[in-house]
Each structure stands twice: as C-alpha cells, then as structure tokens.
Design an enzyme around this catalytic site. Structure first.
Site, PDB file in Angstrom:
ATOM      1  N   HIS A   1       0.813  -1.217   0.000  1.00 37.28           N
ATOM      2  CA  HIS A   1       0.000   0.000   0.000  1.00 37.28           C
ATOM      3  C   HIS A   1       0.847   1.268   0.000  1.00 37.28           C
ATOM      4  O   HIS A   1       0.531   2.240   0.676  1.00 37.28           O
ATOM      5  CB  HIS A   1      -0.934   0.006   1.216  1.00 37.28           C
ATOM      6  CG  HIS A   1      -1.943  -1.091   1.218  1.00 37.28           C
ATOM      7  ND1 HIS A   1      -2.917  -1.207   0.246  1.00 37.28           N
ATOM      8  CD2 HIS A   1      -2.129  -2.130   2.060  1.00 37.28           C
ATOM      9  CE1 HIS A   1      -3.669  -2.274   0.509  1.00 37.28           C
ATOM     10  NE2 HIS A   1      -3.202  -2.853   1.590  1.00 37.28           N
TER      11      HIS A   1
ATOM     12  N   GLU B   1      -7.054 -11.925   6.040  1.00 35.28           N
ATOM     13  CA  GLU B   1      -7.841 -10.762   5.642  1.00 35.28           C
ATOM     14  C   GLU B   1      -9.203 -11.166   5.084  1.00 35.28           C
ATOM     15  O   GLU B   1      -9.844 -10.383   4.389  1.00 35.28           O
ATOM     16  CB  GLU B   1      -7.063  -9.947   4.608  1.00 35.28           C
ATOM     17  CG  GLU B   1      -5.738  -9.431   5.134  1.00 35.28           C
ATOM     18  CD  GLU B   1      -4.917  -8.685   4.102  1.00 35.28           C
ATOM     19  OE1 GLU B   1      -4.919  -7.441   4.165  1.00 35.28           O
ATOM     20  OE2 GLU B   1      -4.304  -9.326   3.237  1.00 35.28           O
TER      21      GLU B   1
ATOM     22  N   ASP C   1      -9.642  -5.313   6.365  1.00 42.88           N
ATOM     23  CA  ASP C   1      -9.973  -6.111   5.190  1.00 42.88           C
ATOM     24  C   ASP C   1     -10.837  -7.309   5.559  1.00 42.88           C
ATOM     25  O   ASP C   1     -11.704  -7.727   4.777  1.00 42.88           O
ATOM     26  CB  ASP C   1      -8.694  -6.584   4.498  1.00 42.88           C
ATOM     27  CG  ASP C   1      -8.029  -5.468   3.703  1.00 42.88           C
ATOM     28  OD1 ASP C   1      -8.752  -4.610   3.175  1.00 42.88           O
ATOM     29  OD2 ASP C   1      -6.792  -5.458   3.614  1.00 42.88           O
TER      30      ASP C   1
END
Length: 266
Positions: free
Chosen positions: A52, A157, A183
């Site tokens: 990310h 996740e 997530d």
C-alpha cells in the site's frame, strides 16, 4: 565469527520470552532515519508496506539495513506473494516478510518455500548478505542462520482464512498470523465495525489454532482502538501493529496546529 553471533532477530527473541512485540508501519518515509527513530521510540519492529505504498525496492533495502544496524527487526509486506518479491526484499535486508491475503495452507507453504533456503524452502543463494555484514561465511552455516532468523508472517484478511486457521497454522515455517481487521470486516460485509462480535470470534479461533501449533498471532488495523487491541493481547496475541508513519505524523501536526489556534488573542 559464527553467523549465529552476527544475526539476531529481536522479534523472535521477545516471542520466545512470551513478551509483546511493538511494531510500526512505514508507508511514507523514504529516508533511513526512520529506522533509528523507531528504535529510539521503543519499537521492536518496523514493517515496510510495499502493498500500500509507492516505496521502491532500493529505499526498502536501505531502511532495512539501517534497522539491522540499529537493532530493530525490519519486515516487509510484499505486494504479491511471489518469489520475485519475497526473495528480493529478503536479500535487500529484511528479516521477514508479511504475506497478505493468505487463505489456505497451500498458499502458506508457497510463501515458506520462497522465503527459506533448502531444506525448508527453495530460496536461491544470492551471495553475501547485509544480515551477515557481507562477511564470507560458509553457505551451509549462513543459510542455517538466515533460515532461523527469517520470519514468515501470513496475513488473514478474509473469513475463508479464519475458517482455515487450523490448517494454515500447522504449516511448517509459518511463524505468525497477523490479522488485518479492516480487510477482514470488509470481506464479511461489516466494513468499519471494529467492535463487531465476529472480530472477537476471529481472534479467538485464530489464537486457539496458533497456540495448538506453537505459532503466534499479531494484531493489525486497530490503532484507533487501543482497548480492543489490549483485549486481544490478553487473549494471547503477542504482536501489536500500532499504526503508520503517516498516522503518527498527521496526529502530531493536527495537535500542534490545534495548540496554535487555541491560543487566546487579546
């Protein structure tokens, strides 16, 4: 000098003593100074988030090597769980990888194969490593020491991952499961509901599975809910991801601006 005398992983040492590991995430800072600052602040571990961020492999390696010198464990969350990413960040100086979105034992085994030298995996030899200060050490000794120090952290996740916690935790070479709450909740159709009972259930099931197989659990995505994170530590989790460099910087900036704006004017 023996390879094992040079290479230590403070995270593995703390986990062996049943202590809680404090971690912070790097997404913004490119300079090596962040490693020393993290050490001074009291963190045991940093993890550089390549999933990310736009951080380069070069910057990642520089920060990892600075962390090694400072005595703080550098981990990297890879953008894809492939040997091309995993081996390169490890060769660059990481002491472990965080593999996002692992949903099965087969996926976990593939991560281990990429992260570990034979006989535990299939990681290729790349010559002298920063972890060993580029010293000339026999391949057998170096590989054994690096294998022992290198951590494999798989990230849950999704609901599917939690349902398969038992089989994933049983995979040889997996050291820890890091639960990514945000997530996970999005996958469950419960985005943002951090205190939902399903979050506690996910932690309870994952901690039980990891405890059965001698593995550890990390808490992620709860930087805004310290009491809830502490609850999961009390349940048996042993690593807490406290937030990102972006969050820390912005929080300090907001507080300083607020102080100025609250100064009374007469």
């Amino acid at each position: 000098m023996k390879a094992s005398d040079i290479l230590r992983n403070v995270v593995k040492d703390k986990l062996a003593r049943n202590e809680v590991v404090a971690s912070m995430t790097i997404r913004l800072v490119r300079g090596i100074e962040i490693a020393r600052m993290a050490k001074t602040a009291g963190f045991d571990m940093i993890y550089i988030d390549l999933e990310h961020s736009t951080l380069t492999l070069e910057a990642t390696g520089q920060i990892c090597q600075a962390a090694l010198s400072a005595g703080i464990a550098p981990m990297v969350r890879v953008p894809a769980n492939t040997p091309e990413y995993i081996q390169r960040v490890l060769d660059a100086g990481a002491l472990g990888i965080i593999a996002p979105g692992v949903c099965s034992a087969d996926e976990a085994r593939a991560v281990v194969r990429a992260a570990k030298y034979p006989p535990l995996g299939e990681r290729g030899a790349g010559g002298a490593l920063p972890h060993l200060e580029y010293r000339s050490i026999s391949t057998a000794e170096a590989n054994a020491a690096v294998n022992d120090a290198t951590m494999v952290i798989v990230q849950f996740e999704s609901a599917e991952a939690v349902d398969r916690a038992e089989e994933i935790a049983a995979v040889e070479g997996v050291d820890m499961v890091l639960i990514g709450v945000n997530d996970l909740l999005a996958d469950m159709g419960l985005a943002g509901q951090l205190e939902h009972p399903k979050v506690r259930d996910a932690y309870a099931r994952t901690i039980a599975a990891c405890r059965k197989h001698g593995k550890h659990v990390g808490v992620g995505g709860l930087s805004t809910k310290p009491k809830l994170a502490a609850e999961f530590i009390a349940m048996g989790a042993r690593l807490l991801s406290t937030g990102t460099d972006i969050q820390f910087l912005l929080a300090a900036m907001i507080e300083k601006a607020k102080q100025v704006h609250e100064i009374p004017v007469t």
